[in-house]
Scaffold this motif. Structure first.
Motif, PDB file in Angstrom:
ATOM      1  N   LEU A  11      45.786  57.805  43.202  1.00  0.00           N
ATOM      2  CA  LEU A  11      44.403  57.768  43.689  1.00  0.00           C
ATOM      3  C   LEU A  11      43.420  57.678  42.519  1.00  0.00           C
ATOM      4  O   LEU A  11      42.423  56.942  42.583  1.00  0.00           O
ATOM      5  N   GLU A  12      43.711  58.412  41.459  1.00  0.00           N
ATOM      6  CA  GLU A  12      42.848  58.350  40.277  1.00  0.00           C
ATOM      7  C   GLU A  12      42.942  56.990  39.607  1.00  0.00           C
ATOM      8  O   GLU A  12      41.941  56.441  39.131  1.00  0.00           O
ATOM      9  N   LEU A  13      44.134  56.416  39.572  1.00  0.00           N
ATOM     10  CA  LEU A  13      44.299  55.076  38.994  1.00  0.00           C
ATOM     11  C   LEU A  13      43.530  54.040  39.807  1.00  0.00           C
ATOM     12  O   LEU A  13      42.943  53.106  39.244  1.00  0.00           O
ATOM     13  N   ILE A  14      43.515  54.196  41.112  1.00  0.00           N
ATOM     14  CA  ILE A  14      42.756  53.273  41.971  1.00  0.00           C
ATOM     15  C   ILE A  14      41.270  53.344  41.632  1.00  0.00           C
ATOM     16  O   ILE A  14      40.601  52.320  41.474  1.00  0.00           O
ATOM     17  N   ASN A  15      40.744  54.565  41.514  1.00  0.00           N
ATOM     18  CA  ASN A  15      39.318  54.727  41.191  1.00  0.00           C
ATOM     19  C   ASN A  15      38.992  54.200  39.800  1.00  0.00           C
ATOM     20  O   ASN A  15      37.942  53.578  39.594  1.00  0.00           O
ATOM     21  N   THR A  16      39.884  54.437  38.851  1.00  0.00           N
ATOM     22  CA  THR A  16      39.667  53.952  37.485  1.00  0.00           C
ATOM     23  C   THR A  16      39.689  52.436  37.443  1.00  0.00           C
ATOM     24  O   THR A  16      38.851  51.805  36.795  1.00  0.00           O
ATOM     25  N   ALA A  17      40.644  51.828  38.135  1.00  0.00           N
ATOM     26  CA  ALA A  17      40.728  50.367  38.169  1.00  0.00           C
ATOM     27  C   ALA A  17      39.471  49.766  38.786  1.00  0.00           C
ATOM     28  O   ALA A  17      38.944  48.754  38.297  1.00  0.00           O
ATOM     29  N   ARG A  18      38.961  50.392  39.837  1.00  0.00           N
ATOM     30  CA  ARG A  18      37.739  49.886  40.472  1.00  0.00           C
ATOM     31  C   ARG A  18      36.556  49.970  39.501  1.00  0.00           C
ATOM     32  O   ARG A  18      35.740  49.050  39.413  1.00  0.00           O
ATOM     33  N   HIS A  19      36.490  51.078  38.761  1.00  0.00           N
ATOM     34  CA  HIS A  19      35.414  51.237  37.775  1.00  0.00           C
ATOM     35  C   HIS A  19      35.505  50.168  36.691  1.00  0.00           C
ATOM     36  O   HIS A  19      34.509  49.532  36.343  1.00  0.00           O
ATOM     37  N   PHE A  20      36.703  49.938  36.165  1.00  0.00           N
ATOM     38  CA  PHE A  20      36.884  48.930  35.123  1.00  0.00           C
ATOM     39  C   PHE A  20      36.610  47.518  35.671  1.00  0.00           C
ATOM     40  O   PHE A  20      36.076  46.669  34.954  1.00  0.00           O
ATOM     41  N   TYR A  21      36.983  47.289  36.912  1.00  0.00           N
ATOM     42  CA  TYR A  21      36.689  46.003  37.557  1.00  0.00           C
ATOM     43  C   TYR A  21      35.175  45.770  37.593  1.00  0.00           C
ATOM     44  O   TYR A  21      34.691  44.673  37.287  1.00  0.00           O
ATOM     45  N   GLN A  22      34.445  46.811  37.930  1.00  0.00           N
ATOM     46  CA  GLN A  22      32.987  46.696  38.011  1.00  0.00           C
ATOM     47  C   GLN A  22      32.351  46.453  36.647  1.00  0.00           C
ATOM     48  O   GLN A  22      31.258  45.881  36.556  1.00  0.00           O
ATOM     49  N   GLN A  23      33.034  46.875  35.579  1.00  0.00           N
ATOM     50  CA  GLN A  23      32.549  46.607  34.223  1.00  0.00           C
ATOM     51  C   GLN A  23      32.874  45.183  33.767  1.00  0.00           C
ATOM     52  O   GLN A  23      32.415  44.751  32.711  1.00  0.00           O
ATOM     53  N   GLY A  24      33.688  44.466  34.537  1.00  0.00           N
ATOM     54  CA  GLY A  24      34.111  43.130  34.153  1.00  0.00           C
ATOM     55  C   GLY A  24      35.311  43.118  33.237  1.00  0.00           C
ATOM     56  O   GLY A  24      35.608  42.110  32.603  1.00  0.00           O
ATOM     57  N   TRP A  25      36.053  44.241  33.185  1.00  0.00           N
ATOM     58  CA  TRP A  25      37.185  44.365  32.271  1.00  0.00           C
ATOM     59  C   TRP A  25      38.525  44.090  32.958  1.00  0.00           C
ATOM     60  O   TRP A  25      39.530  43.883  32.280  1.00  0.00           O
ATOM     61  N   MET A  26      38.542  44.125  34.293  1.00  0.00           N
ATOM     62  CA  MET A  26      39.797  43.907  35.037  1.00  0.00           C
ATOM     63  C   MET A  26      39.554  42.951  36.200  1.00  0.00           C
ATOM     64  O   MET A  26      39.883  43.240  37.350  1.00  0.00           O
ATOM     65  N   LEU A  27      38.978  41.813  35.892  1.00  0.00           N
ATOM     66  CA  LEU A  27      38.665  40.856  36.947  1.00  0.00           C
ATOM     67  C   LEU A  27      39.936  40.240  37.526  1.00  0.00           C
ATOM     68  O   LEU A  27      40.917  40.033  36.821  1.00  0.00           O
TER      69      LEU A  27
END
Length: 210
Positions: A11-27
């Motif tokens: 669950l924490e990895l999901i939230n972290t991935a979403r945050h990084f996606y929003q930064q443009g780092w995990m498109l």
């Protein structure tokens, strides 16, 4: 597969991935995140999954004996699982490992032709464990091979001889990988190195620094 509990690492990895996606780092499907459990196994994002829309079954569990636990028969571990595995082997204190593909990380990896990127003595380095005044600090750079195992082997060979100054490494034209003793620490480390990369890009543009 069992339903997740509130303290499920995924669950924490999901939230972290979403945050990084929003930064443009995990498109798109770029990048991968993992977290190690108390038995030495680790969860890692499955291959080909959108990092902004991960769900609990978008992770594969890798065990120390090589066993792979898949939520579905079509789930495959990230192509870069070997890099996460070697980081956990080299650094027993590491509990999570994050790899993202930012524009700035790729740009700065081209600023030098050597295998180490000199870093400016910014205050941000303290957050990465560097407390010296005007530190002479570098980030290791590795070549981006088509076969990921070759990258992992080169990381193991170099870090087995010389411990890196920072819990981070660059893969040229690919991205940055960081690790830490907790998910919070690893997330902070990633944000700090990305800040440093943005500074380097801006400094070259504004001051023409080479």
């Amino acid at each position: 597969m069992n339903s997740p509990t509130l303290n499920d690492t995924r669950l924490e990895l999901i939230n972290t991935a979403r945050h990084f996606y929003q930064q443009g780092w995990m498109l798109g499907t770029a990048g991968n995140l993992s977290a190690r459990l108390s038995d030495g196994s680790f969860w890692i994002t499955a291959s080909g999954k959108s990092k902004g829309e991960l769900v609990i079954d978008d992770f594969v569990r890798i065990y120390p004996d090589g066993k792979v636990e898949q939520p579905t028969k079509n789930s495959k571990p990230s192509a870069e699982t070997a890099i996460h595995q070697v980081i956990y082997d080299l650094f027993p204190e590491a509990k999570s490992c994050y790899h993202v593909h930012s524009v700035e990380a790729n740009l700065v990896s081209r600023f030098v032709k050597t295998d180490a990127l000199p870093l400016p003595p910014l205050e941000m380095l303290k957050g990465l464990g560097v407390w010296e005044e005007n530190p002479d600090c570098v980030m290791p750079i590795f070549a981006n091979h088509l076969q990921v195992q070759q990258i992992a082997d080169e990381i193991k060979a170099r870090f087995s001889k010389i411990t890196p100054q920072l819990p981070a490494l660059l893969i040229r034209d690919h991205g940055v990988t960081v690790w830490g003793s907790s998910s919070v620490e690893t997330r902070n480390y990633l944000e700090l190195v990305e800040y440093i990369f943005r500074y380097l890009v801006a400094a070259r543009r504004v001051f023409g620094e080479e």
